[in-house]
Design a protein around this motif. Structure first.
Motif, PDB file in Angstrom:
ATOM      1  N   ASP A 213     -38.337  -9.527 -15.268  1.00  0.00           N
ATOM      2  CA  ASP A 213     -38.123  -9.612 -16.714  1.00  0.00           C
ATOM      3  C   ASP A 213     -38.953  -8.615 -17.521  1.00  0.00           C
ATOM      4  OD1 ASP A 213     -36.264 -11.595 -16.437  1.00  0.00           O
ATOM      5  OD2 ASP A 213     -37.617 -13.250 -16.906  1.00  0.00           O
ATOM      6  N   TYR A 217     -34.522  -3.003 -19.229  1.00  0.00           N
ATOM      7  CA  TYR A 217     -33.100  -3.272 -19.043  1.00  0.00           C
ATOM      8  C   TYR A 217     -32.909  -3.877 -17.667  1.00  0.00           C
ATOM      9  CZ  TYR A 217     -28.159  -2.502 -20.264  1.00  0.00           C
ATOM     10  OH  TYR A 217     -26.844  -2.679 -20.615  1.00  0.00           O
ATOM     11  N   VAL A 218     -32.107  -4.969 -17.608  1.00  0.00           N
ATOM     12  CA  VAL A 218     -31.932  -5.707 -16.356  1.00  0.00           C
ATOM     13  C   VAL A 218     -30.446  -5.745 -15.978  1.00  0.00           C
ATOM     14  CG1 VAL A 218     -32.266  -7.902 -15.153  1.00  0.00           C
ATOM     15  CG2 VAL A 218     -33.941  -7.146 -16.859  1.00  0.00           C
ATOM     16  N   PHE A 219     -30.151  -5.304 -14.756  1.00  0.00           N
ATOM     17  CA  PHE A 219     -28.792  -5.344 -14.206  1.00  0.00           C
ATOM     18  C   PHE A 219     -28.690  -6.510 -13.224  1.00  0.00           C
ATOM     19  CE2 PHE A 219     -29.672  -0.947 -15.266  1.00  0.00           C
ATOM     20  CZ  PHE A 219     -28.488  -0.453 -15.790  1.00  0.00           C
ATOM     21  N   ARG A 220     -27.597  -7.264 -13.292  1.00  0.00           N
ATOM     22  CA  ARG A 220     -27.343  -8.338 -12.324  1.00  0.00           C
ATOM     23  C   ARG A 220     -25.903  -8.270 -11.842  1.00  0.00           C
ATOM     24  NH1 ARG A 220     -31.658 -12.159 -12.384  1.00  0.00           N
ATOM     25  NH2 ARG A 220     -32.978 -11.940 -14.235  1.00  0.00           N
ATOM     26  N   ILE A 226     -28.919 -17.998 -13.187  1.00  0.00           N
ATOM     27  CA  ILE A 226     -30.250 -17.575 -13.631  1.00  0.00           C
ATOM     28  C   ILE A 226     -30.861 -18.672 -14.489  1.00  0.00           C
ATOM     29  CG2 ILE A 226     -29.805 -15.089 -13.529  1.00  0.00           C
ATOM     30  CD1 ILE A 226     -29.232 -15.113 -16.495  1.00  0.00           C
ATOM     31  N   THR A 234     -36.215 -15.361  -9.985  1.00  0.00           N
ATOM     32  CA  THR A 234     -35.224 -14.352 -10.361  1.00  0.00           C
ATOM     33  C   THR A 234     -35.276 -13.937 -11.822  1.00  0.00           C
ATOM     34  OG1 THR A 234     -33.498 -15.963 -10.914  1.00  0.00           O
ATOM     35  CG2 THR A 234     -33.687 -15.298  -8.606  1.00  0.00           C
ATOM     36  N   ARG A 237     -33.859 -12.913 -17.846  1.00  0.00           N
ATOM     37  CA  ARG A 237     -33.246 -11.894 -18.693  1.00  0.00           C
ATOM     38  C   ARG A 237     -32.111 -11.172 -17.969  1.00  0.00           C
ATOM     39  NH1 ARG A 237     -36.357  -7.495 -19.911  1.00  0.00           N
ATOM     40  NH2 ARG A 237     -34.635  -6.949 -21.305  1.00  0.00           N
ATOM     41  N   THR A 238     -31.125 -10.750 -18.753  1.00  0.00           N
ATOM     42  CA  THR A 238     -30.092  -9.846 -18.246  1.00  0.00           C
ATOM     43  C   THR A 238     -29.521  -9.076 -19.418  1.00  0.00           C
ATOM     44  OG1 THR A 238     -28.083  -9.647 -16.914  1.00  0.00           O
ATOM     45  CG2 THR A 238     -28.192 -11.514 -18.414  1.00  0.00           C
ATOM     46  N   ASN A 239     -29.216  -7.827 -19.183  1.00  0.00           N
ATOM     47  CA  ASN A 239     -28.590  -6.973 -20.189  1.00  0.00           C
ATOM     48  C   ASN A 239     -27.224  -6.463 -19.734  1.00  0.00           C
ATOM     49  OD1 ASN A 239     -31.797  -6.202 -20.133  1.00  0.00           O
ATOM     50  ND2 ASN A 239     -31.028  -6.477 -22.221  1.00  0.00           N
ATOM     51  N   THR A 241     -24.273  -7.468 -16.649  1.00  0.00           N
ATOM     52  CA  THR A 241     -23.880  -8.362 -15.556  1.00  0.00           C
ATOM     53  C   THR A 241     -22.458  -8.038 -15.127  1.00  0.00           C
ATOM     54  OG1 THR A 241     -25.219 -10.092 -16.613  1.00  0.00           O
ATOM     55  CG2 THR A 241     -23.786 -10.756 -14.797  1.00  0.00           C
ATOM     56  N   TYR A 272     -25.031 -14.709 -20.201  1.00  0.00           N
ATOM     57  CA  TYR A 272     -25.228 -13.320 -19.784  1.00  0.00           C
ATOM     58  C   TYR A 272     -25.058 -12.381 -20.970  1.00  0.00           C
ATOM     59  CZ  TYR A 272     -24.279 -15.732 -15.403  1.00  0.00           C
ATOM     60  OH  TYR A 272     -24.309 -16.630 -14.362  1.00  0.00           O
TER      61      TYR A 272
END
Length: 408
Positions: A213, A217-220, A226, A234, A237-239, A241, A272
């Motif tokens: 986190d 920037y977070v890719f999933r 989550i 894990t 946060r996510t930016n 998905t 998300y």
């Protein structure tokens, strides 16, 4: 008398020639014996006697494969499908321009404990290698502009070529064009630190949530669970998905045909925020349900997350690039996202990437961190992981396979 002398002289010369021949044969036999002795010694030498000499900073993919007990076939790299003749970003690029065979024997043992040791120590970022790779990816694929399908990179009436089903096309309609963003949300953007989070069970009990986190920037991948009980391992946060239109939108949400499926979809996607990326044009079966989902979020005026379509031409270009660099199978979503992140992020951290059924302590490991799952047979995860190991050792990406500080 003269005839006797001539006969004796001829006999003497014959004996001398014979002696010289024997000498030559003896010397050649000795050399052959020495060479064979050395070859046999190498064959019977224990493979892990000095593993550090097999895996090092400049190790090639074939060398890494041999050191990891992976059975591979090395062939010359004659791939010409990429746009350019690219140079590998390895410190010693000549050692890595080989293709590794796509098939790994199911019974091939992998020493996971030894493998994990090569992710020990402090990771050092290599800005030069990152810059070279980023430039190559930009030249081949133009990720910031073309990763996502937009009104700018397609036009009404043009044919979109499917990313996986070669030969199949889709003619762009005005209705589709209106629902697409005018320009790419990544156009001109750059992030300092990014996390790309896979769904591997290596994340379980990792304590890596905070580390994930802290990224800008977070890719999933594939609408993973989550938060809640998974938050510590894990993150929350996510930016960005990804969602699979067939196995998820079509199956889990019943193709959005029922009110129950639509309500569940609307409730779930709110977990998300940012961009929800759908591969609408990889195969024809995905196109109809993807357009249905895009119409749904457009009509409901759902802006967060914003549902976007992947550009199949970008996927094809990226596939061609990695084929020219040894990855022969179709790229997994995680590997594709990693390539994308390298194009827009100054520093990339990977979590949840570990394609083995044993953890670094040689204990049994499930497939996903949230369920047992089944091993992927479409993609060659071990082959991709060797590339990630190479990147890690070169300072291109930081692959986290051990517990994070908070989890120790």
């Amino acid at each position: 008398m003269s005839s006797v002398r001539l006969g004796s002289s001829a006999m003497l010369k014959a004996v001398q020639r014979l002696g010289l021949g024997v000498l030559i044969i003896t010397v050649l036999s000795l050399v052959y014996f020495i060479l064979m002795t050395q070859s046999v010694a190498k064959l019977v030498q224990p493979r892990w006697h000095n593993s550090s000499s097999l895996i090092h900073r400049n190790a090639s993919l074939p060398q890494l494969s041999q050191a990891m007990h992976l059975v591979t076939t090395v062939v010359p790299n004659n791939t010409t499908s990429a746009k350019k003749n690219y140079t590998d970003v390895s410190i010693n690029s000549k050692t890595v321009t080989h293709n590794v065979s796509r098939h790994l024997q199911k019974t091939t043992p992998v020493d996971v404990v030894e493998l994990a040791r090569h992710f020990n120590g402090t990771w050092q970022q290599n800005d030069k290698a990152i810059a070279v790779l980023r430039e190559e990816l930009h030249n081949c694929c133009s990720t910031q502009e073309d990763f996502i399908l937009t009104q700018k990179n397609i036009r009404i009436g043009m044919n979109i070529h499917y990313g996986i089903q070669k030969g199949k096309t889709f003619k762009v309609t005005s209705a589709l064009s209106r629902m697409l963003p005018k320009t790419s949300p990544f156009s001109g953007r750059r992030f300092s630190r990014c996390s790309v989070v896979g769904n591997g069970a290596i994340l379980s009990h990792s304590g890596c949530g905070q580390e994930i986190d802290k990224a800008d920037y977070v890719f999933r991948c594939n609408l993973p669970p989550i938060g809640g009980k998974y938050a510590e391992d894990t993150g929350i946060r996510t930016n960005f998905t990804t969602a699979n239109p067939i196995s998820q939108i079509s199956w889990i949400y019943k193709g959005l045909r029922s009110q129950q499926g639509r309500d569940k979809f609307m409730t779930d996607i709110k977990k998300y925020p940012g961009l929800l990326w759908v591969s609408a044009f990889q195969v024809k079966a995905a196109t109809g349900i993807s357009q249905q989902a895009l119409r749904f979020v457009t009509q409901r005026r759902i802006r967060n997350p914003a549902l976007v379509f992947g550009n199949p031409q970008h996927f094809i270009n990226t596939m061609n690039y990695w084929k020219a660099h040894g990855l022969s199978n179709r790229l997994s979503t995680g590997m594709y996202m990693s390539s994308m992140a390298l194009s827009v992020c100054d520093q990339v951290h990977l979590f949840g990437f570990w394609p083995f059924d044993k953890d670094p302590e040689d204990q049994p490991l499930a497939y996903h961190y949230y369920d047992k799952g089944k091993a992927d047979k479409v993609h060659d995860m071990p082959q991709e992981f060797l590339k990630l190991l190479e990147w890690h050792q070169e300072g291109v990406v930081n692959v986290h396979v051990h517990k994070c500080q908070a989890g120790r």
